[in-house]
Design a protein around this motif. Structure first.
Motif, PDB file in Angstrom:
ATOM      1  N   PRO A   1      -8.214 113.890  26.609  1.00  0.00           N
ATOM      2  CA  PRO A   1      -7.751 112.573  27.067  1.00  0.00           C
ATOM      3  C   PRO A   1      -8.860 111.654  27.564  1.00  0.00           C
ATOM      4  CG  PRO A   1      -6.260 114.281  27.799  1.00  0.00           C
ATOM      5  CD  PRO A   1      -7.430 114.977  27.179  1.00  0.00           C
ATOM      6  N   PRO A   2      -9.847 112.104  28.346  1.00  0.00           N
ATOM      7  CA  PRO A   2     -10.887 111.165  28.799  1.00  0.00           C
ATOM      8  C   PRO A   2     -11.710 110.606  27.650  1.00  0.00           C
ATOM      9  CG  PRO A   2     -10.913 113.165  30.123  1.00  0.00           C
ATOM     10  CD  PRO A   2     -10.030 113.432  28.950  1.00  0.00           C
TER      11      PRO A   2
ATOM     12  N   ALA B   1     -15.000 109.635  38.171  1.00  0.00           N
ATOM     13  CA  ALA B   1     -13.655 109.136  38.428  1.00  0.00           C
ATOM     14  C   ALA B   1     -13.432 108.959  39.923  1.00  0.00           C
ATOM     15  CB  ALA B   1     -12.630 110.106  37.847  1.00  0.00           C
ATOM     16  N   GLU B   2     -13.942 109.912  40.681  1.00  0.00           N
ATOM     17  CA  GLU B   2     -13.750 109.878  42.130  1.00  0.00           C
ATOM     18  C   GLU B   2     -14.456 108.663  42.745  1.00  0.00           C
ATOM     19  OE1 GLU B   2     -15.392 113.264  44.012  1.00  0.00           O
ATOM     20  OE2 GLU B   2     -14.948 112.521  46.008  1.00  0.00           O
TER      21      GLU B   2
ATOM     22  N   LEU C   1      -3.432 113.036  31.065  1.00  0.00           N
ATOM     23  CA  LEU C   1      -4.444 112.344  31.868  1.00  0.00           C
ATOM     24  C   LEU C   1      -4.003 112.238  33.318  1.00  0.00           C
ATOM     25  CD1 LEU C   1      -7.161 111.175  31.352  1.00  0.00           C
ATOM     26  CD2 LEU C   1      -6.135 108.938  31.030  1.00  0.00           C
TER      27      LEU C   1
ATOM     28  N   LEU D   1     -11.757 118.648  27.633  1.00  0.00           N
ATOM     29  CA  LEU D   1     -10.655 117.706  27.792  1.00  0.00           C
ATOM     30  C   LEU D   1     -10.725 116.602  26.736  1.00  0.00           C
ATOM     31  CD1 LEU D   1     -10.883 117.241  31.646  1.00  0.00           C
ATOM     32  CD2 LEU D   1      -9.210 118.613  30.415  1.00  0.00           C
TER      33      LEU D   1
ATOM     34  N   ARG E   1     -17.265 118.255  32.700  1.00  0.00           N
ATOM     35  CA  ARG E   1     -16.013 118.013  33.417  1.00  0.00           C
ATOM     36  C   ARG E   1     -16.305 117.605  34.873  1.00  0.00           C
ATOM     37  NH1 ARG E   1     -10.237 121.020  33.988  1.00  0.00           N
ATOM     38  NH2 ARG E   1     -10.277 121.310  31.741  1.00  0.00           N
TER      39      ARG E   1
ATOM     40  N   GLU F   1     -21.613 114.339  42.526  1.00  0.00           N
ATOM     41  CA  GLU F   1     -21.327 113.403  43.632  1.00  0.00           C
ATOM     42  C   GLU F   1     -22.608 113.070  44.382  1.00  0.00           C
ATOM     43  OE1 GLU F   1     -18.464 115.535  45.861  1.00  0.00           O
ATOM     44  OE2 GLU F   1     -16.797 115.037  44.533  1.00  0.00           O
TER      45      GLU F   1
ATOM     46  N   ARG G   1     -10.461 109.949  24.622  1.00  0.00           N
ATOM     47  CA  ARG G   1      -9.580 108.929  24.045  1.00  0.00           C
ATOM     48  C   ARG G   1      -9.527 107.686  24.942  1.00  0.00           C
ATOM     49  NH1 ARG G   1      -6.293 110.468  20.350  1.00  0.00           N
ATOM     50  NH2 ARG G   1      -6.377 112.617  21.082  1.00  0.00           N
ATOM     51  N   ASP G   2      -9.632 107.953  26.228  1.00  0.00           N
ATOM     52  CA  ASP G   2      -9.527 106.878  27.221  1.00  0.00           C
ATOM     53  C   ASP G   2     -10.850 106.143  27.414  1.00  0.00           C
ATOM     54  OD1 ASP G   2      -9.352 106.542  30.651  1.00  0.00           O
ATOM     55  OD2 ASP G   2      -7.844 105.678  29.309  1.00  0.00           O
TER      56      ASP G   2
ATOM     57  N   VAL H   1     -16.862 124.202  37.868  1.00  0.00           N
ATOM     58  CA  VAL H   1     -16.616 122.758  37.803  1.00  0.00           C
ATOM     59  C   VAL H   1     -16.742 122.109  39.181  1.00  0.00           C
ATOM     60  CG1 VAL H   1     -14.884 121.019  37.292  1.00  0.00           C
ATOM     61  CG2 VAL H   1     -15.242 122.910  35.714  1.00  0.00           C
ATOM     62  N   PRO H   2     -16.127 122.669  40.231  1.00  0.00           N
ATOM     63  CA  PRO H   2     -16.261 122.003  41.535  1.00  0.00           C
ATOM     64  C   PRO H   2     -17.695 121.925  42.018  1.00  0.00           C
ATOM     65  CG  PRO H   2     -15.096 124.076  41.750  1.00  0.00           C
ATOM     66  CD  PRO H   2     -15.207 123.785  40.304  1.00  0.00           C
TER      67      PRO H   2
ATOM     68  N   GLN I   1     -19.141 119.208  40.129  1.00  0.00           N
ATOM     69  CA  GLN I   1     -18.612 117.941  40.646  1.00  0.00           C
ATOM     70  C   GLN I   1     -19.362 117.542  41.913  1.00  0.00           C
ATOM     71  OE1 GLN I   1     -14.437 118.034  41.575  1.00  0.00           O
ATOM     72  NE2 GLN I   1     -14.387 115.921  42.307  1.00  0.00           N
ATOM     73  N   HIS I   2     -19.563 118.519  42.767  1.00  0.00           N
ATOM     74  CA  HIS I   2     -20.254 118.258  44.030  1.00  0.00           C
ATOM     75  C   HIS I   2     -21.689 117.810  43.754  1.00  0.00           C
ATOM     76  CE1 HIS I   2     -20.805 118.539  48.309  1.00  0.00           C
ATOM     77  NE2 HIS I   2     -21.887 119.300  48.138  1.00  0.00           N
TER      78      HIS I   2
ATOM     79  N   HIS J   1      -0.449 110.523  25.737  1.00  0.00           N
ATOM     80  CA  HIS J   1      -1.691 110.421  26.479  1.00  0.00           C
ATOM     81  C   HIS J   1      -1.534 110.673  27.979  1.00  0.00           C
ATOM     82  CE1 HIS J   1      -5.540 107.896  27.150  1.00  0.00           C
ATOM     83  NE2 HIS J   1      -5.678 109.150  27.473  1.00  0.00           N
TER      84      HIS J   1
ATOM     85  N   TYR K   1     -17.564 114.093  35.051  1.00  0.00           N
ATOM     86  CA  TYR K   1     -16.462 113.154  34.808  1.00  0.00           C
ATOM     87  C   TYR K   1     -15.603 113.010  36.061  1.00  0.00           C
ATOM     88  CZ  TYR K   1     -12.000 111.341  33.240  1.00  0.00           C
ATOM     89  OH  TYR K   1     -10.848 110.619  33.133  1.00  0.00           O
ATOM     90  N   TYR K   2     -15.334 114.129  36.724  1.00  0.00           N
ATOM     91  CA  TYR K   2     -14.532 114.084  37.948  1.00  0.00           C
ATOM     92  C   TYR K   2     -15.258 113.269  39.034  1.00  0.00           C
ATOM     93  CZ  TYR K   2     -11.129 117.547  36.331  1.00  0.00           C
ATOM     94  OH  TYR K   2     -10.134 118.189  35.666  1.00  0.00           O
TER      95      TYR K   2
ATOM     96  N   ILE L   1      -8.354 115.054  40.359  1.00  0.00           N
ATOM     97  CA  ILE L   1      -9.604 114.474  40.853  1.00  0.00           C
ATOM     98  C   ILE L   1      -9.418 113.937  42.258  1.00  0.00           C
ATOM     99  CG2 ILE L   1     -11.239 112.578  40.520  1.00  0.00           C
ATOM    100  CD1 ILE L   1     -10.559 112.884  37.463  1.00  0.00           C
ATOM    101  N   GLN L   2      -8.356 113.179  42.448  1.00  0.00           N
ATOM    102  CA  GLN L   2      -8.130 112.565  43.751  1.00  0.00           C
ATOM    103  C   GLN L   2      -7.846 113.625  44.816  1.00  0.00           C
ATOM    104  OE1 GLN L   2      -8.841 109.477  44.236  1.00  0.00           O
ATOM    105  NE2 GLN L   2      -9.260 109.307  42.051  1.00  0.00           N
TER     106      GLN L   2
END
Lengths: 720, 333
Positions: B265-266, B246-247, A251, B263, B239, B218, B268-269, B210-211, B214-215, A247, B242-243, A258-259
């Protein structure tokens, strides 16, 4: 089996053996070619752009380093030969950005622009999952292996990559700057056997230097991987980034991403900077996509574009990167600029498409700093010593300049012709540093690939007009000359025919008329003297009859269809028998040897004429008791022999009368060898050896040539 | 006799010579055809290659092509917004003499004319994932993601996780793609009918990257209106949102329901609640099946809809989802 069939069988067998040998040699040569790689270890020149073929990407060369400054997915730069099989390629590789991969391709073919649009193998370094990976592309990607690299794969670090192919075994190694090496070995049983090599990056820009290629052997493979057997190629079944486990492997980079690319929400639009006071120094933050990195950094958003200059260190930017820029705003007459900029990379992979505008629209300044597409006709082409090219273009009422790096190194640009219609994509700038205040705007082109030739220069150029005029003058002259030569050849043919007829008439009618004249003179003399004139009259009557027969024979002989219908030997025999009918003591024999072949009409006709003359001479002058007419067919020639057992004569050049000279001349016309063997009391033999064209041509062309000639003769006759 | 024999041998030699020449020309002709790919090759042109959304289409189409004895040419633009390159690939495929074209248009309207031109040249086409407005017929079929069902699935998921009450935003609305329009309308209709207490308080148009998404997200999150959930109607907006979550450390606090697989992983997470995934594997397989019928003149008017599936944390490793995400285009299924 007859000797003839045996000979033919041997010929066929030999031909077959020859063909098989040629095929075998070709096969062996092909094998040798396809099995070999480059002939020797060599450094590959990155500078000679004409040796490389780009499939996507924005490629630049400087200081021994080849860079792809775009982050397109699957940009390729290829070179080499498709028949190279066993070889290794090595190079230093550096990833310019994150979340992509870069490396080397080997054994590639059928490359196209596209993510995995080629057949071949690729190995490279990927920072997303920190691996050295290797796989195969067949217009789709199969990843065979991905092995973790230590220390971690990161951007702006050089790694030495070596990729080797020997038979169906592949080895790849990556060596970090601290000397740690990671190696993968794969065996692909149904491997691609040969192909070119190249550089490839995916999702990030990258750089390559010190590219070397060398032939590879089993020993080279062993030295890379040791004695262990390469593992069998089994492709991974899930895409990078979507694999469920482990995982954190996937991730974590996403979170880093992202950061790393969090952006400020207080950024101004680029277009709004024009509203700032020109008198009060102000600073601002803008966000935009990088559209140009050299000679100046330009970014663009949906409201406009501007130039950025920075003295602060920042991550190298590539075309397509989204960046946040904070700095001092300077407003020029027609453009804006941010100086002392603090540049923060937000995101990659967002290239903007150019806006298509006319030169007149671009000249308004409304598109300053923006990525545009403009058309124009090339008026002038210059280059400075640094390889930067300056093109002057015109479109209707506007002239503009285009500045492009690497003008002289690109074969496409070298071949640009003045007056060609071009489509250019670049940054529209009104800055006087580029326009020199000569034109309303200039275009800064990211690379030479941003020039497209729409059409060549108009055909009606002064040079072409002069050439056309010369051609117009020369054409009638050439026509007249041709006509003159044709007429000359025709006249020569007519004269030749007349001469031949003269010989004919001399040999037959003229002599008969002369004899007849002598007889009539004798009759007149005898009448005066009261002598019995009956014998002379009878003789004259005989001569008239003979002459008539001679004339009929000559006319008959002039008709080639007669010869065609009875054959040469039969025609000669018939001629001889007709001549000796009053002298039955002469025996006539005919003989033919060799393989009977078709003789071209021109040759057989000439042989007939010569034969008739020789027969006439034998019967009239040689007092022979036996006359032999023979034809001997050889592979590429036919020999005619007319032989008698008569009185013979001493052969010398002086002894050649008009008849012999005529025979000789006729033989020359068909490039035949003419010979007379004779001696007093030993008879005479006339031999003519005439060459024949190759049999397959003769057999195929004989009939229609004959038909054509007959048709012409019949046509003439009908007209008469 | 001798003459007859020599003629016979000559004739045999001539025959042999003719055979050699004819073989040579036939080989040359065949090899040139081979370079341009034979007429049994079908071009499959998705919006882009090498992504979790479109590689399964490759696998599905390849599996069916192997089964029916067709060859496959797989290529696409390097970016999923490069319409011009996609049109160029379609035109090149016709010039190369492909037996048929399976295409997933990046945008609906710009692809109409190129596809009409392809059809007038007698080349069969199967369009995946969006209707072009050209009615299906003997040479044109559609294999569509059932956007109506997709919208309903997303709406019911939102209703479930918000327990029928709350405020949501819709991002990634794409008026340039008909499928996306249907997706959005179906979602809103279902939501208003079945969950009237859930209100859509913000809508954002889809952006190219995506950016940008994302913007946009935001800005949405920085707005004054509190949100309980966001529905992202495209891969990029999912995506990007999600970014942004997360931010701004709002992952899990604001639920995210997305569209189109990307994606894992997100999911699953739990960072992404769920994603309505297209069964592009099945779409590719059906498209090749229809193409095979069209090539052999057996197809009538065809329009097949494939239902999407909701991928959540609970079923991400299920056999059904793994089959949808299958990338093994090289091996028999």
């Amino acid at each position: 089996m007859s000797p003839l069939i045996a000979r033919r069988s041997i010929t066929v067998a030999l031909s077959a053996a020859l063909v098989i040998s040629l095929l075998a040699i070709s096969g062996i040569t092909y094998q040798l070619i396809t099995r070999r790689g480059p002939t020797q270890h060599q450094m590959i020149s990155l500078e000679k752009q004409e040796d490389w073929q780009a499939f996507g990407g924005t490629w630049q060369y400087a200081d021994g380093v080849m860079s792809n400054i775009s982050d397109e997915r699957g940009a390729k730069l290829m070179t080499g030969r498709e028949y190279w099989a066993n070889y290794s390629v090595e190079a230093d590789v550096l990833l310019l950005g994150q979340y992509g991969d870069a490396g080397l391709i080997i054994r590639a073919s059928d490359e196209e622009k596209g993510v995995d649009a080629y057949h071949g193998y690729m190995a490279g370094l990927r920072d997303l999952d920190n691996t050295l990976m290797m796989g195969r592309a067949d217009y789709g990607w199969r990843e065979y292996a991905a092995k973790s690299v230590s220390p971690r794969v990161s951007a702006q670090q050089w790694y030495h990559l070596k990729f080797l192919a020997f038979d169906c075994d592949f080895a790849v190694s990556a060596t970090a700057q601290n000397g740690q090496t990671t190696t993968i070995a794969i065996r692909d049983p149904g491997c691609i056997k040969s192909g070119r090599f190249g550089l490839k990056s995916y999702n990030t820009g990258a750089q390559w230097r010190n590219v070397e290629i060398a032939p590879a052997t089993q020993r080279d493979l062993t030295s890379m991987i040791g004695e262990i057997q390469p593992q069998l190629a089994v492709p991974n079944e899930l895409p990078t980034g979507s694999e469920p486990a482990p995982h954190d492997r996937y991730l974590e980079p996403i979170e880093r991403d992202i950061q790393a690319h969090s952006s400020g929400v207080n950024a101004k639009s680029i277009g709004s900077l024009r509203l700032l006071s020109p008198d009060v120094p102000s600073s601002a933050t803008v966000q935009g996509v990088v559209t140009l990195t050299s000679p100046m950094l330009y970014i663009q958003d949906s409201t406009g574009g501007l130039a950025v200059s920075s003295s602060h260190p920042h991550a190298p930017l590539q075309i397509g990167d989204e960046a946040e820029v904070r700095g001092d705003v300077y407003l020029h007459d027609f453009s804006s600029e941010i100086r002392n900029a603090d540049i923060h990379l937000l995101w990659s992979h967002t290239p903007v498409s150019p806006v298509a505008v006319t030169a007149s629209q671009a000249a308004t300044g409304a598109f300053d700093g923006q990525y545009v597409e403009v058309q124009g006709r090339l008026a002038e082409k210059n280059e400075d010593g640094n390889g930067t090219g300056m093109l002057t273009l015109e479109d209707e009422s506007q002239s503009f300049l285009a500045v492009v790096n690497g003008l002289g190194r690109s074969p496409n640009l070298n071949s640009l012709k003045v007056k060609s219609k071009l489509r250019l994509r670049g940054i529209c700038v009104t800055d006087s540093r580029y326009t020199h205040d000569l034109t309303a705007f200039a275009l800064l082109l990211p690379s030479s690939g941003d020039i497209e030739v729409l059409e060549g220069p108009p055909w009606w150029s002064p040079d072409h007009i002069i050439e056309l005029v010369i051609c117009i003058f020369l054409l009638p002259f050439a026509g007249m000359t041709g006509f003159f030569f044709v007429e000359r050849w025709r006249m020569q043919a007519v004269l030749d025919e007349r001469q031949r007829l003269a010989h004919e008439m001399h040999d037959t009618l003229a002599q008969s008329f002369a004899g007849l004249g002598f007889q009539l003179q004798a009759v007149r003399d005898d009448l005066t003297d009261g002598i019995d004139i009956m014998p002379q009259l009878e003789q004259a009557q005989d001569m008239v009859r003979n002459s008539h027969e001679e004339a009929r024979r000559s006319i008959s002989a002039l008709r080639p269809e007669h010869l065609e219908s009875v054959g040469l030997l039969s025609a000669l025999e018939e001629c001889a028998r007709r001549m000796v009918s009053t002298n039955s003591s002469v025996k006539i024999k005919t003989a033919s040897s060799g393989n009977l072949q078709n003789i071209p009409l021109r040759v057989s006709d000439t042989l007939l004429r010569i034969g008739q003359e020789a027969i006439a001479n034998a019967i009239r002058h040689a007092h022979c008791s036996q006359l032999t007419i023979a034809l001997d067919y050889e592979k590429s020639a036919v020999e005619m022999i007319v032989e008698d057992d008569g009185v013979g004569f001493a052969v010398s050049s002086d002894s050649a009368g008009f008849g012999i000279r005529g025979m000789h001349k006729r033989a020359e016309n068909i490039t035949a060898q003419f010979r007379i063997d004779s001696a007093p009391g030993q008879g005479t033999a006339v031999r003519v050896l005439a060459p024949l064209p190759p049999s397959f041509l003769r057999t195929q062309s004989h009939r229609w040539l004959t038909r054509l000639q007959l048709r012409k003769i019949h046509g003439k006759r009908n007209r008469v | 006799m001798r003459r007859r024999n020599s003629r016979k041998i000559r004739r045999i030699l001539l025959c042999q010579l003719s055979i050699v020449f004819v073989s040579f020309f036939l080989l040359a002709a065949l090899s040139s055809v081979g370079c341009k790919r034979t007429s049994s090759t079908v071009a499959v042109i998705p919006r882009t290659c090498g992504t979790a959304l479109w590689e399964p289409e490759h696998a599905g189409a390849a599996a069916e092509a192997r089964a029916v004895g067709l060859n496959l040419y797989w290529n696409a633009p390097m970016r999923d917004d490069d319409m011009q390159t996609q049109i160029s690939l379609v035109e090149k495929s016709v010039d190369r003499g492909m037996a048929g074209i399976i295409v997933s248009p990046i945008q609906t309207l710009p692809m109409r004319t190129p596809i009409r031109r392809v059809l007038t040249r007698g080349v069969p086409v199967v369009v995946i994932d969006t209707e072009l407005g050209i009615p299906s017929g003997p040479k044109l079929s559609y294999v569509l993601n059932d956007e109506q069902v997709g919208g309903q699935i997303a709406a019911r998921r939102i209703g479930l996780i918000l327990q029928g009450r709350g405020k949501i935003a819709i991002v990634g609305i794409g008026p340039e793609l008909k499928g996306n329009i249907v997706r959005e309308r179906s979602f809103e209709t279902t939501l208003s009918h079945e969950f009237p207490e859930i209100h859509v308080v913000a809508r954002r148009l889809g952006l190219e990257s995506v950016p940008q998404e994302q913007h946009s997200a935001e800005e949405l999150l920085a707005g004054s209106e509190p949100l309980d959930a966001i529905v992202a109607l495209s891969l990029a907006s999912t995506r990007g949102t999600y970014y942004a979550l997360a931010e701004s450390a709002k992952v899990g606090l604001i639920k995210l329901v997305g569209f189109d697989q990307d994606l894992l992983p997100p999911i699953r997470d739990g960072g992404i609640d769920s994603v309505v995934v297209q069964n592009t594997f099945e779409m590719g397989r059906i498209a090749m099946e229809l193409m095979n019928r069209e090539i052999h003149g057996a197809a009538g008017s065809s329009e097949v809809k494939v239902e999407p599936v909701l991928m959540t944390r609970e079923n991400v490793d299920s056999a059904e989802i793994r089959r949808i995400l299958n990338l093994s285009w090289w091996s028999p299924q």
